[in-house]
Design a protein around this motif. Structure first.
Motif, mmCIF file in Angstrom:
data_model
loop_
_atom_site.group_PDB
_atom_site.id
_atom_site.type_symbol
_atom_site.label_atom_id
_atom_site.label_comp_id
_atom_site.label_asym_id
_atom_site.label_seq_id
_atom_site.Cartn_x
_atom_site.Cartn_y
_atom_site.Cartn_z
ATOM 1 N N THR A 1 0.955 -1.504 0.057
ATOM 2 C CA THR A 1 -0.021 -0.438 0.630
ATOM 3 C C THR A 1 1.027 1.436 0.062
ATOM 4 O O THR A 1 1.440 1.384 0.895
ATOM 5 C CB THR A 1 -0.737 0.037 0.879
ATOM 6 N N ILE A 2 0.368 1.983 -1.029
ATOM 7 C CA ILE A 2 0.854 3.411 -1.050
ATOM 8 C C ILE A 2 0.303 4.222 0.124
ATOM 9 O O ILE A 2 -1.303 4.833 -0.301
ATOM 10 C CB ILE A 2 1.436 4.227 -2.178
ATOM 11 N N TYR A 3 0.476 4.775 1.384
ATOM 12 C CA TYR A 3 0.036 5.899 2.080
ATOM 13 C C TYR A 3 -0.137 7.290 1.445
ATOM 14 O O TYR A 3 -1.235 7.542 2.043
ATOM 15 C CB TYR A 3 0.227 6.039 3.159
ATOM 16 N N ALA B 1 6.361 -2.060 2.974
ATOM 17 C CA ALA B 1 7.351 -2.467 2.235
ATOM 18 C C ALA B 1 7.731 -3.436 0.920
ATOM 19 O O ALA B 1 8.510 -3.430 0.667
ATOM 20 C CB ALA B 1 8.165 -3.412 4.009
ATOM 21 N N GLY B 2 5.950 -3.964 1.226
ATOM 22 C CA GLY B 2 6.129 -4.672 0.141
ATOM 23 C C GLY B 2 6.349 -4.103 -1.122
ATOM 24 O O GLY B 2 5.987 -4.937 -2.605
ATOM 25 N N CYS B 3 6.391 -2.855 -1.195
ATOM 26 C CA CYS B 3 5.374 -2.208 -2.565
ATOM 27 C C CYS B 3 7.258 -2.498 -3.572
ATOM 28 O O CYS B 3 8.172 -2.041 -3.108
ATOM 29 C CB CYS B 3 5.819 -1.006 -2.524
ATOM 30 N N ILE B 4 6.946 -2.351 -4.361
ATOM 31 C CA ILE B 4 7.706 -2.597 -5.928
ATOM 32 C C ILE B 4 8.204 -1.904 -6.583
ATOM 33 O O ILE B 4 8.077 -0.409 -6.746
ATOM 34 C CB ILE B 4 7.092 -3.251 -6.851
ATOM 35 N N ASP C 1 7.654 4.679 -8.471
ATOM 36 C CA ASP C 1 8.475 5.099 -9.272
ATOM 37 C C ASP C 1 7.322 6.077 -9.970
ATOM 38 O O ASP C 1 7.835 6.656 -10.825
ATOM 39 C CB ASP C 1 9.498 4.287 -10.171
ATOM 40 N N LYS C 2 6.486 5.096 -10.372
ATOM 41 C CA LYS C 2 5.223 5.344 -11.576
ATOM 42 C C LYS C 2 4.484 6.074 -10.303
ATOM 43 O O LYS C 2 3.863 7.085 -11.441
ATOM 44 C CB LYS C 2 4.732 3.923 -12.162
ATOM 45 N N ALA C 3 4.200 5.415 -9.594
ATOM 46 C CA ALA C 3 3.333 6.081 -9.073
ATOM 47 C C ALA C 3 3.625 8.198 -8.507
ATOM 48 O O ALA C 3 3.087 8.628 -8.885
ATOM 49 C CB ALA C 3 2.768 5.828 -7.479
ATOM 50 N N LEU C 4 5.041 8.308 -7.994
ATOM 51 C CA LEU C 4 5.334 9.176 -7.962
ATOM 52 C C LEU C 4 5.294 10.072 -9.192
ATOM 53 O O LEU C 4 5.140 11.636 -8.926
ATOM 54 C CB LEU C 4 7.068 8.733 -7.320
ATOM 55 N N GLU C 5 5.596 9.492 -10.107
ATOM 56 C CA GLU C 5 5.687 9.786 -12.043
ATOM 57 C C GLU C 5 5.077 11.429 -12.124
ATOM 58 O O GLU C 5 4.957 12.451 -12.471
ATOM 59 C CB GLU C 5 5.725 9.263 -13.318
ATOM 60 N N GLU C 6 3.262 10.986 -11.585
ATOM 61 C CA GLU C 6 2.191 11.570 -11.813
ATOM 62 C C GLU C 6 2.488 12.753 -10.984
ATOM 63 O O GLU C 6 1.707 13.765 -10.800
ATOM 64 C CB GLU C 6 0.635 10.129 -11.384
ATOM 65 N N HIS C 7 2.942 13.133 -9.850
ATOM 66 C CA HIS C 7 3.627 13.693 -8.869
ATOM 67 C C HIS C 7 4.262 14.936 -9.317
ATOM 68 O O HIS C 7 4.739 15.715 -8.538
ATOM 69 C CB HIS C 7 3.198 13.318 -7.460
ATOM 70 N N GLY C 8 4.721 14.512 -10.331
ATOM 71 C CA GLY C 8 6.218 14.729 -11.220
ATOM 72 C C GLY C 8 7.647 14.722 -10.123
ATOM 73 O O GLY C 8 8.383 15.853 -10.587
ATOM 74 N N LEU C 9 7.456 14.074 -9.733
ATOM 75 C CA LEU C 9 8.715 13.261 -8.648
ATOM 76 C C LEU C 9 9.150 11.522 -8.975
ATOM 77 O O LEU C 9 8.830 11.315 -10.059
ATOM 78 C CB LEU C 9 8.007 12.753 -7.710
ATOM 79 N N MET C 10 10.212 11.541 -8.658
ATOM 80 C CA MET C 10 10.782 9.783 -8.910
ATOM 81 C C MET C 10 11.272 9.212 -7.164
ATOM 82 O O MET C 10 12.253 10.322 -6.928
ATOM 83 C CB MET C 10 12.031 10.323 -10.190
ATOM 84 N N MET C 11 12.311 8.108 -7.406
ATOM 85 C CA MET C 11 12.254 7.499 -6.726
ATOM 86 C C MET C 11 13.985 7.840 -7.316
ATOM 87 O O MET C 11 14.298 8.246 -8.285
ATOM 88 C CB MET C 11 12.179 6.513 -6.355
ATOM 89 N N PRO C 12 14.382 8.084 -5.572
ATOM 90 C CA PRO C 12 16.197 8.161 -5.362
ATOM 91 C C PRO C 12 16.879 7.511 -6.021
ATOM 92 O O PRO C 12 18.154 7.107 -5.912
ATOM 93 C CB PRO C 12 16.283 8.480 -4.236
ATOM 94 N N GLY D 1 18.997 -2.506 -11.533
ATOM 95 C CA GLY D 1 18.160 -3.463 -12.505
ATOM 96 C C GLY D 1 16.968 -4.144 -12.201
ATOM 97 O O GLY D 1 16.062 -4.283 -12.599
ATOM 98 N N ALA D 2 17.492 -4.530 -11.314
ATOM 99 C CA ALA D 2 15.870 -5.316 -10.694
ATOM 100 C C ALA D 2 14.716 -4.357 -10.116
ATOM 101 O O ALA D 2 13.814 -4.944 -9.280
ATOM 102 C CB ALA D 2 16.293 -6.304 -8.924
ATOM 103 N N LYS D 3 14.371 -2.987 -10.217
ATOM 104 C CA LYS D 3 13.349 -2.715 -10.215
ATOM 105 C C LYS D 3 11.808 -3.379 -10.277
ATOM 106 O O LYS D 3 11.107 -3.248 -9.057
ATOM 107 C CB LYS D 3 13.310 -1.130 -11.044
ATOM 108 N N GLY D 4 11.637 -4.253 -11.036
ATOM 109 C CA GLY D 4 10.081 -4.703 -11.483
ATOM 110 C C GLY D 4 10.232 -5.380 -10.827
ATOM 111 O O GLY D 4 9.139 -5.976 -10.517
ATOM 112 N N SER D 5 11.346 -6.222 -9.570
ATOM 113 C CA SER D 5 10.458 -6.635 -8.923
ATOM 114 C C SER D 5 10.831 -6.814 -7.087
ATOM 115 O O SER D 5 10.116 -7.565 -6.293
ATOM 116 C CB SER D 5 10.704 -8.411 -9.443
ATOM 117 N N CYS D 6 11.956 -5.972 -6.795
ATOM 118 C CA CYS D 6 12.609 -5.695 -5.682
ATOM 119 C C CYS D 6 11.664 -4.919 -5.328
ATOM 120 O O CYS D 6 10.974 -4.278 -5.514
ATOM 121 C CB CYS D 6 13.549 -5.192 -6.062
#
Length: 432
Positions: free
Chosen positions: A66-68, A81-84, A89-100, A104-109
């Motif tokens: 869950t993203i709170y 903690a279980g968010c991929i 990163d995709k959720a943040l993009e809608e707010h003009g932000l990004m993960m720091p 390479g494993a971002k699709g599953s980690c």
């Protein structure tokens, strides 16, 4: 997948809690009944940290996704903690932000696993590591006690910063359930240069010049040797925009003005070309072309699997010695039957080299030629035997190459205080 046979774990029970309270109840029960627990996220590590060794219960965080909240003004993300990582990163993009953090494993980690190993990734040069970007977290101790450290403040100078104990502890002190992360604004301008070079000494000169000339817009600086690039171009049939060179560099810039950034990058490239530090290069800001170039870096692990069995090492070395292990190990393994390639690549900007030896199949003879030599070599150069994947099950017996006896004693004392019955991720991180 290139793991050693000892990484074949075993468990008869996998639990998938959805809330911190459920995690607390599970751990309290297991602690009271002396049942060992192996926390597991996306299971993308290289050192067996998330693998159950002797029938531990697997506590999987995949349902804790869950993203709170995402605060557009402060840039703070609060999530489970279980968010991929890629989903965040995709959720943040809608707010003009990004993960720091970018891996390479971002699709599953999972972000919890990233915290537990203090993952570095491709953007550390610009945005720093998780000790700096994590504002707060929530964790559950072995006895089920919930520790609320979920601050969203940039500055909080009240006492000990306990959150740092959980970042990089690999689930040995507690299970991280929630996290608050400071997320930077998504850059309005991104440019990527892919360069071909003759020698590693030239790479060091280009890196130094990039830090000076590109300064505030320099976001990433990666190095790949020819042998490593071959696993993508030959094994995966990816196309490189450059001819064959002994070394390659990827330099990415993030800024707010494309015209400004391109001008700085072009002047930098003109200088290094005229001084013959680079032999050829390509610059682009087209998303499709940038993706194709980054694929040559991010799909390296996938390409190595096609070689056969892969011995993988994630180490930090002083920058001037970043690549030195590769020629030393090539000489050491010369004539050894079954070797496919010995190569190195990685995060040049922060000294994290990924050293790999691929062979047709697993061989104890090759393993014993590599270990413990690779760790002895690293220790002599005052490097670290683990840069971003942790110690896990694979490296506890080698941790003394990077940590003093006094440090190991203190870590054992902390483990005893947080987990007196030793139920959390046993056989990992600390030597027995």
């Amino acid at each position: 997948c290139g793991f050693e046979p000892i990484f074949l774990g075993y468990s008869r029970c996998v639990l998938k809690p959805k809330t911190t309270e459920e995690v607390a109840k599970i751990l309290a029960f297991c602690n009271n009944n002396r049942i060992a627990v192996c926390p597991q996220g996306g299971n993308t590590g290289l050192v067996g940290g998330s693998v159950p060794v002797f029938d531990e219960i697997v506590l999987c965080t995949s349902q804790m996704n869950t993203i709170y909240s995402i605060n557009d003004t402060s840039g703070v993300l609060v999530c489970q903690a279980g968010c991929i990582l890629e989903n965040l990163d995709k959720a943040l993009e809608e707010h003009g932000l990004m993960m720091p953090l970018d891996l390479g494993a971002k699709g599953s980690c999972h972000i919890g696993g990233n915290l537990s190993t203090n993952a570095g990734g491709l953007r550390l040069l610009r945005y720093g590591n998780l000790h700096g970007t994590v504002l707060g977290l929530e964790a559950v101790k072995a006895d089920g006690e919930i520790i609320d450290l979920l601050s969203t403040l940039k500055k909080d100078n009240t006492g000990f910063h306990l959150k740092h104990l959980f970042i990089g502890s690999e689930g040995a002190l507690g299970v991280v359930t929630k996290v608050a992360i400071q997320c930077p604004a998504k850059p309005k301008a991104t440019n990527l240069a892919f360069l071909g070079l003759e020698s590693f000494s030239h790479i060091l000169k280009v890196l130094k010049k990039a830090k000076g000339d590109l300064g505030e817009i320099l976001a990433s600086c990666e190095m790949i040797d020819q042998s490593t690039l071959d696993v993508c171009t030959c094994n995966l049939k990816l196309k490189s925009p450059l001819a064959e060179f002994p070394f390659y560099m990827l330099i990415e810039t993030h800024g707010s003005s494309d015209a400004h950034d391109q001008e700085k990058l072009n002047l930098f490239l003109e200088d290094v070309m005229l001084s013959k530090l680079i032999l050829d290069g390509i610059v682009t800001n087209e998303p499709s072309k940038m993706k194709n170039i980054w694929d040559l870096r991010e799909r390296i692990t996938e390409g190595f699997v096609r070689d056969g069995y892969v011995f993988k090492y994630d180490i930090s070395l002083p920058i001037e010695h970043f690549y030195s292990l590769v020629p030393v190990m090539r000489e050491r393994l010369a004539g050894t039957e079954g070797i496919v390639r010995v190569s190195g690549y990685g995060h040049l900007g922060d000294g994290n080299v990924h050293f790999q030896v691929s062979c047709k199949q697993f061989s104890n003879e090759i393993l014993h030629q590599i270990e413990p030599f690779v760790y002895e070599y690293t220790s002599k150069l005052r490097g670290s035997i683990s840069a971003e994947h942790g110690i896990g099950f694979r490296k506890p017996k080698y941790i003394h190459y990077s940590k003093s006896p006094e440090s190991i004693v203190i870590m054992k004392e902390l483990k005893k205080m947080f987990d007196p019955n030793g139920i959390l991720n046993p056989y990992k991180v600390l030597p027995m």
